[in-house]
Enzyme design. Structure first.
Site, PDB file in Angstrom:
ATOM      1  N   ASP A   3      28.464   2.428 -37.373  1.00 19.46           N
ATOM      2  CA  ASP A   3      28.696   2.219 -38.806  1.00 19.46           C
ATOM      3  C   ASP A   3      29.868   3.082 -39.287  1.00 19.46           C
ATOM      4  O   ASP A   3      30.302   2.980 -40.428  1.00 19.46           O
ATOM      5  CB  ASP A   3      27.418   2.439 -39.630  1.00 19.46           C
ATOM      6  CG  ASP A   3      26.835   3.833 -39.484  1.00 19.46           C
ATOM      7  OD1 ASP A   3      27.430   4.662 -38.760  1.00 19.46           O
ATOM      8  OD2 ASP A   3      25.780   4.101 -40.085  1.00 19.46           O
ATOM      9  N   SER A   4      30.411   3.912 -38.380  1.00 26.14           N
ATOM     10  CA  SER A   4      31.653   4.640 -38.671  1.00 26.14           C
ATOM     11  C   SER A   4      32.780   3.653 -38.987  1.00 26.14           C
ATOM     12  O   SER A   4      33.814   4.042 -39.548  1.00 26.14           O
ATOM     13  CB  SER A   4      32.057   5.519 -37.483  1.00 26.14           C
ATOM     14  OG  SER A   4      32.077   4.757 -36.291  1.00 26.14           O
ATOM     15  N   ASP A  35      24.892  -0.276 -34.171  1.00 28.28           N
ATOM     16  CA  ASP A  35      24.319   0.670 -35.123  1.00 28.28           C
ATOM     17  C   ASP A  35      23.557  -0.103 -36.191  1.00 28.28           C
ATOM     18  O   ASP A  35      24.063  -1.108 -36.709  1.00 28.28           O
ATOM     19  CB  ASP A  35      25.469   1.425 -35.815  1.00 28.28           C
ATOM     20  CG  ASP A  35      25.292   2.921 -35.749  1.00 28.28           C
ATOM     21  OD1 ASP A  35      24.227   3.386 -35.320  1.00 28.28           O
ATOM     22  OD2 ASP A  35      26.249   3.631 -36.119  1.00 28.28           O
ATOM     23  N   LYS A  45      20.948   1.433 -32.409  1.00 31.84           N
ATOM     24  CA  LYS A  45      20.856   2.876 -32.704  1.00 31.84           C
ATOM     25  C   LYS A  45      20.413   3.059 -34.150  1.00 31.84           C
ATOM     26  O   LYS A  45      20.903   2.366 -35.049  1.00 31.84           O
ATOM     27  CB  LYS A  45      22.206   3.565 -32.450  1.00 31.84           C
ATOM     28  CG  LYS A  45      22.161   5.067 -32.758  1.00 31.84           C
ATOM     29  CD  LYS A  45      23.403   5.779 -32.302  1.00 31.84           C
ATOM     30  CE  LYS A  45      24.596   5.644 -33.224  1.00 31.84           C
ATOM     31  NZ  LYS A  45      24.377   6.118 -34.608  1.00 31.84           N
ATOM     32  N   GLU A 102      19.379   6.183 -37.143  1.00 33.16           N
ATOM     33  CA  GLU A 102      19.456   7.606 -37.485  1.00 33.16           C
ATOM     34  C   GLU A 102      18.113   8.096 -38.006  1.00 33.16           C
ATOM     35  O   GLU A 102      17.460   7.408 -38.797  1.00 33.16           O
ATOM     36  CB  GLU A 102      20.534   7.833 -38.554  1.00 33.16           C
ATOM     37  CG  GLU A 102      21.927   7.529 -38.045  1.00 33.16           C
ATOM     38  CD  GLU A 102      23.001   7.825 -39.086  1.00 33.16           C
ATOM     39  OE1 GLU A 102      22.696   8.469 -40.113  1.00 33.16           O
ATOM     40  OE2 GLU A 102      24.156   7.422 -38.855  1.00 33.16           O
ATOM     41  N   GLU A 108      24.210  14.974 -33.010  1.00 34.94           N
ATOM     42  CA  GLU A 108      25.492  15.112 -33.720  1.00 34.94           C
ATOM     43  C   GLU A 108      25.571  16.455 -34.449  1.00 34.94           C
ATOM     44  O   GLU A 108      24.690  16.823 -35.234  1.00 34.94           O
ATOM     45  CB  GLU A 108      25.672  13.947 -34.714  1.00 34.94           C
ATOM     46  CG  GLU A 108      27.006  14.043 -35.463  1.00 34.94           C
ATOM     47  CD  GLU A 108      27.465  12.755 -36.113  1.00 34.94           C
ATOM     48  OE1 GLU A 108      26.848  11.698 -35.914  1.00 34.94           O
ATOM     49  OE2 GLU A 108      28.494  12.828 -36.826  1.00 34.94           O
TER      50      GLU A 108
HETATM   51  O1  KIV Z   1      28.835   5.355 -36.254  1.00 35.67           O
HETATM   52  C1  KIV Z   1      29.214   6.061 -35.318  1.00 35.67           C
HETATM   53  O2  KIV Z   1      30.355   5.993 -34.862  1.00 35.67           O
HETATM   54  C2  KIV Z   1      28.260   7.008 -34.750  1.00 35.67           C
HETATM   55  C3  KIV Z   1      28.792   8.015 -33.804  1.00 35.67           C
HETATM   56  C4  KIV Z   1      29.440   9.095 -34.558  1.00 35.67           C
HETATM   57  C5  KIV Z   1      27.748   8.513 -32.874  1.00 35.67           C
HETATM   58  O3  KIV Z   1      27.113   6.982 -35.098  1.00 35.67           O
END
Ligand code: KIV
Length: 264
Positions: free
Chosen positions: A44-45, A83, A113, A115, A182
């Site tokens: 989600d970055s 994500d 993934k 969080e 992280e």
């Molecule tokens: O969204 C992302 O790129 C991440 C990484 C920083 C692990 O969650």
């Protein structure tokens, strides 16, 4: 052959380091795949480095599906991890399973993934029971930026460190196949890595994790807004691209391009 959850555990047992990078589009995903990186995270970055937002919060399920589909198409070997965006799994385990399922079924991801620690264990269990591999993410969790009050080192104080360690074990017990750590102290990451049977993948968590992940645009020097301390820039592509574009503009303006070689 795709890198699988079995390879993740084998690498942990063998003490071989796991590599993971983000990618959001076809050209970069195919290069990351060709470079032999084990896992590609459609993170989600992308909200910050691709869409230009201030945080990761605005990204939607539809956007992650769009990008994951493209990344899946571009790769042959890497495990594609999608994500789960903010608010796609927090409300209920039913919604979490439905959305995780969409990432597998519509976007061809091989894992998702999420969080969080103890507060999302029901979701991790339910997604795992639906036969979808889950990767956890604890320490600095960017989707909690408003509560955390910024992107700060986590686990500095003993009670906070204890909580992060417990969360890691709880995620493993809930069925997670790996956990991203992280921005936590290296020693804490070392203790967590030694206490888990599943691999840890660090970002700003020091050298003792079982693997490392970075945001591709940070590593390549394509994101200029800010550079966290843990980022190593392996290239400065922005500079190279600017040089090429300036040369194109200059040559067109001077009538040097196209020349005979590039004309019919
Ligand atoms: O969204 C992302 O790129 C991440 C990484 C920083 C692990 O969650």
């Amino acid at each position: 052959m795709r890198f699988t959850v079995i390879d993740l555990l084998t690498k942990k047992k063998q003490g071989s380091k796991i590599t993971m990078l983000t990618a959001y589009d076809y050209p970069f995903a195919s290069i990351v795949d060709e470079a032999g990186i084990d896992m590609i995270l459609v993170g989600d970055s992308l909200s910050m480095v691709f869409q230009g937002n201030e945080s990761t919060l605005p990204v939607t399920m539809e956007e992650i599906i769009y990008h994951t589909k493209i990344v899946s198409k571009a790769t042959k070997r890497a495990m594609v991890v999608a994500d789960m965006p903010f608010m796609s799994y927090q409300i209920s385990k039913e919604e979490a399973v439905r959305n995780a399922g969409r990432l597998i079924k519509e976007a061809y991801a091989q894992a998702v993934k999420l969080e969080g620690g103890r507060e999302i264990l029901n979701q991790v269990k339910a997604i795992t029971e639906a036969e979808i591999p889950v990767i956890g993410h604890i320490g600095l969790t960017p989707q909690a930026v408003l509560r955390m009050g910024g992107y700060k080192l986590q686990g500095k104080h003993p009670e906070q460190a204890k909580r992060i360690k417990e969360d890691a074990l709880m995620l493993q017990d809930a069925g997670a196949v790996a956990v991203v750590l992280e921005v936590i102290p290296s020693e804490l990451a070392k203790e967590i890595t030694e206490s888990l049977e599943i691999p840890t993948i660090g970002i700003g968590a020091g050298p003792f994790c079982d693997g490392q992940v970075l945001v591709l645009h940070d590593l390549l020097g394509l994101f200029e807004k800010f550079t966290p301390k843990f980022v190593k820039k392996y290239a400065n592509l922005r500079e190279h691209i600017l040089k090429a574009l300036n040369q194109f503009r200059d040559e067109v303006e001077k009538g040097l391009f196209p020349d005979k070689e590039h004309s019919f």
